[in-house]
Design a protein around this motif. Structure first.
Motif, PDB file in Angstrom:
ATOM      1  N   GLY A   1      10.814  -2.166  -8.649  1.00 13.37           N
ATOM      2  CA  GLY A   1       9.607  -1.275  -8.936  1.00 13.37           C
ATOM      3  C   GLY A   1       9.331  -0.285  -7.764  1.00 13.37           C
ATOM      4  O   GLY A   1       8.675   0.717  -8.260  1.00 13.37           O
ATOM      5  N   PHE A   2       9.249  -0.829  -6.520  1.00 15.45           N
ATOM      6  CA  PHE A   2       8.445  -0.151  -5.503  1.00 15.45           C
ATOM      7  C   PHE A   2       9.222   0.303  -4.226  1.00 15.45           C
ATOM      8  O   PHE A   2       8.641   0.964  -3.298  1.00 15.45           O
ATOM      9  CB  PHE A   2       7.217  -0.788  -5.126  1.00 15.45           C
ATOM     10  N   PHE A   3      10.354  -0.255  -4.084  1.00 16.21           N
ATOM     11  CA  PHE A   3      11.135   0.013  -2.881  1.00 16.21           C
ATOM     12  C   PHE A   3      11.350   1.372  -2.806  1.00 16.21           C
ATOM     13  O   PHE A   3      12.156   1.783  -3.428  1.00 16.21           O
ATOM     14  CB  PHE A   3      12.118  -1.217  -2.582  1.00 16.21           C
ATOM     15  N   GLY A   4      10.918   2.060  -1.638  1.00 10.04           N
ATOM     16  CA  GLY A   4      11.042   3.365  -1.581  1.00 10.04           C
ATOM     17  C   GLY A   4      12.445   3.901  -1.321  1.00 10.04           C
ATOM     18  O   GLY A   4      12.778   5.089  -1.731  1.00 10.04           O
TER      19      GLY A   4
ATOM     20  N   TYR B   1       0.998  -1.217  -0.016  1.00 10.09           N
ATOM     21  CA  TYR B   1       0.019   0.029  -0.090  1.00 10.09           C
ATOM     22  C   TYR B   1       0.991   1.114  -0.019  1.00 10.09           C
ATOM     23  O   TYR B   1       0.868   1.948  -1.155  1.00 10.09           O
ATOM     24  CB  TYR B   1      -0.700   0.021   1.249  1.00 10.09           C
ATOM     25  N   ASP B   2       1.625   1.504   1.250  1.00 13.56           N
ATOM     26  CA  ASP B   2       2.153   2.821   1.330  1.00 13.56           C
ATOM     27  C   ASP B   2       3.423   2.889   0.031  1.00 13.56           C
ATOM     28  O   ASP B   2       3.444   4.165  -0.568  1.00 13.56           O
ATOM     29  CB  ASP B   2       3.083   2.683   2.544  1.00 13.56           C
ATOM     30  N   GLU B   3       4.136   2.099  -0.257  1.00  9.66           N
ATOM     31  CA  GLU B   3       5.195   1.977  -1.364  1.00  9.66           C
ATOM     32  C   GLU B   3       4.459   2.262  -2.671  1.00  9.66           C
ATOM     33  O   GLU B   3       4.877   2.954  -3.685  1.00  9.66           O
ATOM     34  CB  GLU B   3       5.892   0.733  -1.244  1.00  9.66           C
ATOM     35  N   VAL B   4       3.427   1.283  -3.056  1.00  6.17           N
ATOM     36  CA  VAL B   4       2.812   1.329  -4.316  1.00  6.17           C
ATOM     37  C   VAL B   4       2.070   2.598  -4.692  1.00  6.17           C
ATOM     38  O   VAL B   4       2.106   2.998  -5.674  1.00  6.17           O
ATOM     39  CB  VAL B   4       1.937   0.152  -4.473  1.00  6.17           C
ATOM     40  N   VAL B   5       1.190   3.043  -3.753  1.00  7.54           N
ATOM     41  CA  VAL B   5       0.507   4.356  -3.872  1.00  7.54           C
ATOM     42  C   VAL B   5       1.164   5.686  -4.122  1.00  7.54           C
ATOM     43  O   VAL B   5       0.867   6.514  -4.605  1.00  7.54           O
ATOM     44  CB  VAL B   5      -0.704   4.616  -2.900  1.00  7.54           C
ATOM     45  N   ARG B   6       2.656   5.520  -3.756  1.00  4.98           N
ATOM     46  CA  ARG B   6       3.518   6.614  -4.289  1.00  4.98           C
ATOM     47  C   ARG B   6       3.924   6.828  -5.579  1.00  4.98           C
ATOM     48  O   ARG B   6       4.466   7.702  -6.191  1.00  4.98           O
ATOM     49  CB  ARG B   6       4.815   6.534  -3.172  1.00  4.98           C
ATOM     50  N   THR B   7       3.677   5.629  -6.327  1.00  2.47           N
ATOM     51  CA  THR B   7       3.724   5.751  -7.820  1.00  2.47           C
ATOM     52  C   THR B   7       3.171   6.707  -8.560  1.00  2.47           C
ATOM     53  O   THR B   7       1.736   6.825  -8.275  1.00  2.47           O
ATOM     54  CB  THR B   7       3.451   4.256  -8.553  1.00  2.47           C
ATOM     55  N   PRO B   8       3.737   7.535  -9.275  1.00  2.00           N
ATOM     56  CA  PRO B   8       2.925   8.666  -9.765  1.00  2.00           C
ATOM     57  C   PRO B   8       1.861   8.060 -10.887  1.00  2.00           C
ATOM     58  O   PRO B   8       2.442   7.616 -11.891  1.00  2.00           O
ATOM     59  CB  PRO B   8       3.898   9.726 -10.360  1.00  2.00           C
ATOM     60  N   GLY B   9       0.609   8.313 -10.841  1.00  2.00           N
ATOM     61  CA  GLY B   9      -0.204   8.358 -12.076  1.00  2.00           C
ATOM     62  C   GLY B   9      -0.475   6.780 -12.358  1.00  2.00           C
ATOM     63  O   GLY B   9      -1.747   6.405 -11.850  1.00  2.00           O
ATOM     64  N   TYR B  10       0.338   5.779 -12.817  1.00  5.30           N
ATOM     65  CA  TYR B  10      -0.007   4.716 -13.235  1.00  5.30           C
ATOM     66  C   TYR B  10       0.985   3.463 -12.812  1.00  5.30           C
ATOM     67  O   TYR B  10       1.949   3.987 -12.719  1.00  5.30           O
ATOM     68  CB  TYR B  10      -0.628   4.668 -14.845  1.00  5.30           C
ATOM     69  N   ILE B  11       0.477   2.458 -12.443  1.00  6.30           N
ATOM     70  CA  ILE B  11       1.141   1.390 -12.471  1.00  6.30           C
ATOM     71  C   ILE B  11       1.302   0.540 -13.643  1.00  6.30           C
ATOM     72  O   ILE B  11       0.167   0.033 -14.096  1.00  6.30           O
ATOM     73  CB  ILE B  11       0.845   0.583 -11.106  1.00  6.30           C
ATOM     74  N   GLN B  12       2.289   0.587 -14.336  1.00  6.13           N
ATOM     75  CA  GLN B  12       2.447  -0.265 -15.777  1.00  6.13           C
ATOM     76  C   GLN B  12       3.583  -0.689 -16.264  1.00  6.13           C
ATOM     77  O   GLN B  12       4.598  -0.751 -15.536  1.00  6.13           O
ATOM     78  CB  GLN B  12       1.912   1.106 -16.798  1.00  6.13           C
ATOM     79  N   GLY B  13       3.280  -1.602 -17.281  1.00  6.84           N
ATOM     80  CA  GLY B  13       4.634  -2.244 -17.929  1.00  6.84           C
ATOM     81  C   GLY B  13       5.259  -3.304 -16.928  1.00  6.84           C
ATOM     82  O   GLY B  13       4.620  -4.093 -16.333  1.00  6.84           O
ATOM     83  N   GLU B  14       6.493  -2.955 -16.822  1.00  8.42           N
ATOM     84  CA  GLU B  14       7.395  -3.892 -16.065  1.00  8.42           C
ATOM     85  C   GLU B  14       7.025  -3.725 -14.326  1.00  8.42           C
ATOM     86  O   GLU B  14       6.977  -4.952 -13.627  1.00  8.42           O
ATOM     87  CB  GLU B  14       8.898  -3.640 -16.241  1.00  8.42           C
ATOM     88  N   ASN B  15       6.558  -2.412 -14.078  1.00 10.53           N
ATOM     89  CA  ASN B  15       6.228  -2.439 -12.791  1.00 10.53           C
ATOM     90  C   ASN B  15       4.845  -3.233 -12.536  1.00 10.53           C
ATOM     91  O   ASN B  15       4.716  -3.693 -11.242  1.00 10.53           O
ATOM     92  CB  ASN B  15       5.903  -0.946 -12.209  1.00 10.53           C
ATOM     93  N   PHE B  16       3.785  -3.029 -13.121  1.00  6.46           N
ATOM     94  CA  PHE B  16       2.849  -3.749 -12.990  1.00  6.46           C
ATOM     95  C   PHE B  16       3.034  -5.289 -12.953  1.00  6.46           C
ATOM     96  O   PHE B  16       2.448  -5.906 -12.014  1.00  6.46           O
ATOM     97  CB  PHE B  16       1.799  -3.594 -14.327  1.00  6.46           C
ATOM     98  N   THR B  17       3.772  -5.646 -13.853  1.00 10.07           N
ATOM     99  CA  THR B  17       4.259  -7.443 -13.736  1.00 10.07           C
ATOM    100  C   THR B  17       4.928  -7.697 -12.397  1.00 10.07           C
ATOM    101  O   THR B  17       4.592  -8.684 -11.813  1.00 10.07           O
ATOM    102  CB  THR B  17       4.979  -7.723 -14.967  1.00 10.07           C
TER     103      THR B  17
END
Length: 259
Positions: free
Chosen positions: A152-155, A18-34
């Motif tokens: 993709g997500f480690f802050g 939650y905390d780490e992922v929702v910091r992503t700007p706009g969209y979770i896509q491509g390699e990060n989505f996978t």
């Protein structure tokens, strides 16, 4: 003093998803989505101690799978979905509980990163336990799922950079190293000790929890022989240590709700 805490794991996974992922700007896509979808799938398949948390993982896995063809989801949609599922399953993540084994001398030490490593190790150990008789099991897959989330997500950006450099250059996460199911446990164990060695004496090191090569002799005397680790004994230790998870005290959560 040394044990695997379900509380620490649940707290860290809530922060990771939650905390780490929702910091992503706009969209979770491509390699990060996978990477996110694969990591959530790993959690839903392996972490079975908390049934309510696992139901959240399963629901989020299905939510992401339904969008895998597009490999994209908006962060706002992901946030709403996660919060909704949390409510449905009565908020299984103990966000207000104190860190247990991962509690540092002060709040700046240990905590979340300790919980992450604990969960990563538990995932490899329980992946091994759950698939020990599966000849088709790909032992590299759980590790790649962990690596994908970190990438993709480690802050912590410099932590992420070091982790990726270690797993791609210094100690590559490859099929040559990880050929058998037990290799995923020992790979992550060796990787973590590389990190411990690098961070020994670093300002981020908790003075009451010095970074040492794990497991230390007092925790596993048989793991040490002639100044070297016994791989077989370490493997047995990892199975015992991460295979036994101290349950989260949900009664304590209910007590906290009254204050």
């Amino acid at each position: 003093m040394y044990y695997v805490s379900e509380t620490d794991m649940l707290k860290s996974m809530r922060m990771a998803l939650y905390d780490e992922v929702v910091r992503t700007p706009g969209y979770i896509q491509g390699e990060n989505f996978t990477g996110l979808a694969d990591f959530v799938t790993l959690l839903s398949n392996i972490l079975k101690n908390s049934e309510r948390a696992r139901l959240v993982f399963i629901h989020m896995r299905e939510y992401l799978e339904s969008r895998r063809d597009h490999r994209m989801v908006s962060v706002d949609d992901y946030r709403r979905q996660f919060e909704s599922v949390e409510r449905v399953y009565a908020n299984p993540f103990p966000v207000n509980a104190s860190w247990q084994h991962c509690k540092g001398t002060t709040p700046m030490f240990r905590g979340y990163t300790c919980g992450l490593w604990t969960t990563f190790h538990a995932l490899t150990v329980h992946s091994y336990i759950d698939t020990i008789k599966d000849s088709n099991m790909n032992p590299l897959k759980p590790l790649k799922s962990i690596q994908g989330w970190v990438k993709g997500f480690f802050g912590c950006k410099h932590c992420r950079k070091h982790f990726m450099n270690m797993t791609t250059n210094i100690f590559p996460m490859t099929e040559r190293r990880i050929r058998h199911p037990h290799d995923m446990m020992t790979y992550l164990w060796r990787a973590h000790n590389i990190v411990n060695n690098r961070l020994h004496g670093d300002p981020t090191e908790d003075p009451q929890f010095i970074k040492m090569q794990f497991p230390p002799p007092f925790l596993c005397p048989t793991c040490h022989s002639g100044g070297q680790f016994s791989r077989r004994q370490v493997r047995n230790f990892l199975l015992r240590y991460y295979g036994s998870i101290k349950p989260h005290n949900r009664l304590a959560d209910r007590r906290l709700a009254f204050f």
